[in-house]
Design a protein around this motif. Structure first.
Motif, short mmCIF file in Angstrom:
data_model
loop_
_atom_site.label_atom_id
_atom_site.label_comp_id
_atom_site.label_asym_id
_atom_site.label_seq_id
_atom_site.Cartn_x
_atom_site.Cartn_y
_atom_site.Cartn_z
N TYR A 67 2.21 5.13 0.39
CA TYR A 67 1.93 6.01 1.32
C TYR A 67 1.02 7.18 0.53
O TYR A 67 0.75 7.14 -0.59
N SER A 68 0.14 7.97 1.32
CA SER A 68 -0.48 9.07 0.84
C SER A 68 -0.05 9.95 -0.01
O SER A 68 -0.49 10.45 -0.85
N ALA A 69 1.45 10.31 0.17
CA ALA A 69 2.15 10.87 -0.94
C ALA A 69 3.73 10.65 -0.62
O ALA A 69 3.97 9.82 0.31
N LYS A 101 0.90 -0.99 0.11
CA LYS A 101 0.15 -0.02 -0.06
C LYS A 101 0.92 1.24 -0.11
O LYS A 101 1.88 1.30 0.92
#
Lengths: 90, 363
Positions: B7-9, B5
């Motif tokens: 990271y968000s950014a 998964k």
């Protein structure tokens, strides 16, 4: 004090992830990981919540933890955040 | 379904602000030179990109090139970075850094993590053979100007046939300079280096000598001495115990497309600086956030993080696969073998002489 509230340092970058959040201080380069509880406390601080409200908000998630103990843990966390310059007492 | 998964950014964005360079080094991992066509982003466009990077909550930016100080708007970019919520580093040959530039950089000292300067020899004849006549003298001036202004400087040496015997002296020079650290990195078959690879690459015996030298120096200069040769030493350290386990590790989850992303001078976004030609999408057509969270080539690239060594072409039968994490995908990609093939530079069989090292050979 349960009526303490906190002001977040607006130079801090708070970045949420699936399992918590990062707190980054661009002035020092300090990068800290928060778990989901830490991220919740940060969001409450952002809203200007009193410490009492943070405790109440977390009590439903930690039903087995006595209120005194929860309050102490939250105080420790907030103190660490304050020492790191991420928040100041309002 | 894979478990990886993202990271968000990203944590770090590489900004290759220009393809142009005052030098045309034989071993450059980018196809940079003074004559490189620089149909790249304007200063205004880079400033818009920085707005996006900041809104996306990235923490750091690494400015690279080409040579960043050959880009006319470099200080506008640095100004913007320093006034926002980002920290930054710069990769440079330091030759265009004089007293005036170093003095300007000093103002941003609080936001600069690192200025990484390329040094390829302890003497002019060695350094200049790779970088061009006069470059040794000029890099000294640049490093002095940076250090005189209290800036955090580190050095970077690409180890090739011309300088592999010079490693101890380069290290001593780095210590004398008083820089923070020095990296000794492998030559990659990418950019200008791909055209000169056969001339510059080390033989197996030379590579072994480099690893032994660095192993020895590392024990005395631990922390100060860094780079991909140190990573190789770490990777190869337990290979003889590979047969003692039966668990196949996942492939190395590197920073590419995971904690890092690169934006090229022309706006193309790639997973990292090594995968310079793995173009995902152009920042002029889509936002960084859309590119990071989108499907397509970045999603396909990240599938690697759910693979094991058994998924790499040519590795399934290897006896060392229980200790191997597959190396770097940029190497087989640069050699035209795709992302899911063996990285010959990180292969223990190659290092150990059990397989011939022929990076340009057909599979």
């Amino acid at each position: 004090m349960d009526t303490d509230c906190f002001i977040i340092n607006d130079r801090t970058v708070f970045r949420e992830e699936d399992d918590g959040a990062f707190l980054f201080d661009p002035e020092t380069g300090s990068l800290n990981c928060l778990n989901k509880t830490g991220a919740y406390i940060w969001r409450m601080c952002e809203k200007g919540a009193y410490k009492k409200e943070i405790i109440e908000g977390l009590q439903s998630s930690f039903k087995d933890v006595p209120e005194d103990s929860l309050s102490e843990d939250i105080s420790t966390f907030l103190k660490l955040m304050e020492e790191a310059g991420f928040i100041t007492k309002g | 379904m894979g478990n990886f998964k993202a990271y968000s950014a990203p944590f770090e964005v590489f900004m290759s602000v220009t393809n142009r360079c005052n030098l045309s080094c034989k071993h450059c991992s980018v196809s940079s030179s003074p004559s490189a066509l620089d149909e790249g982003l304007s200063v205004r466009q880079w400033l818009d990109v920085i707005d996006q990077i900041e809104d996306f909550k990235v923490f750091t930016v690494r400015i690279s090139g080409g040579e960043p100080f050959a880009y006319p708007g470099i200080f506008k970019i640095i100004d913007r970075l320093s006034n926002g919520l980002l920290r930054f580093s710069i990769n440079t040959n330091a030759m265009l850094v004089g007293k005036e530039e170093a003095d300007r950089l000093k103002r941003y000292r609080g936001r600069i993590d690192n200025i990484m300067v390329s040094l390829d020899g302890s003497r002019a004849d060695i350094h200049d053979r790779l970088r061009g006549r006069g470059s040794y003298k000029a890099v000294f001036k640049g490093i002095d100007a940076l250090l005189d202004n209290g800036l955090p400087v580190s050095l970077y040496t690409t180890v090739v046939r011309y300088n592999y015997l010079d490693i101890p002296d380069i290290l001593r020079l780095a210590k004398k300079f008083g820089v923070e650290n020095i990296k000794f990195n492998e030559l990659l078959p990418i950019g200008n280096a791909s055209k000169n690879f056969e001339k510059l690459e080390l033989s197996r015996d030379e590579r072994i000598l480099v690893i032994d030298t660095i192993k020895d120096l590392k024990s005395r200069y631990n922390g100060f001495l860094q780079g991909t040769y140190c990573d190789l030493i770490e990777m190869f350290s337990d290979m003889d115990k590979a047969a003692l386990t039966s668990v196949i590790p996942s492939l190395n989850i590197c920073s590419a497309g995971n904690t890092q992303i690169m934006i090229r001078h022309d706006g193309w976004v790639t997973p990292c600086d090594r995968l310079y030609d793995y173009k995902i999408e152009n920042i002029l057509n889509k936002s960084l956030k859309e590119i990071w969270n989108g499907g397509g080539k970045l999603k396909r690239f990240r599938k690697r993080f759910d693979m094991t060594i058994d998924d790499l072409a040519g590795c399934r039968a290897c006896v060392y696969k229980y200790k191997c994490e597959g190396g770097c995908p940029a190497i087989p990609f640069a050699l035209g073998r795709g992302l899911s093939s063996k990285d010959p530079l990180s292969c223990y069989r190659v290092f150990n002489g059990e397989e011939e090292y022929r990076p340009y050979a057909e599979n």
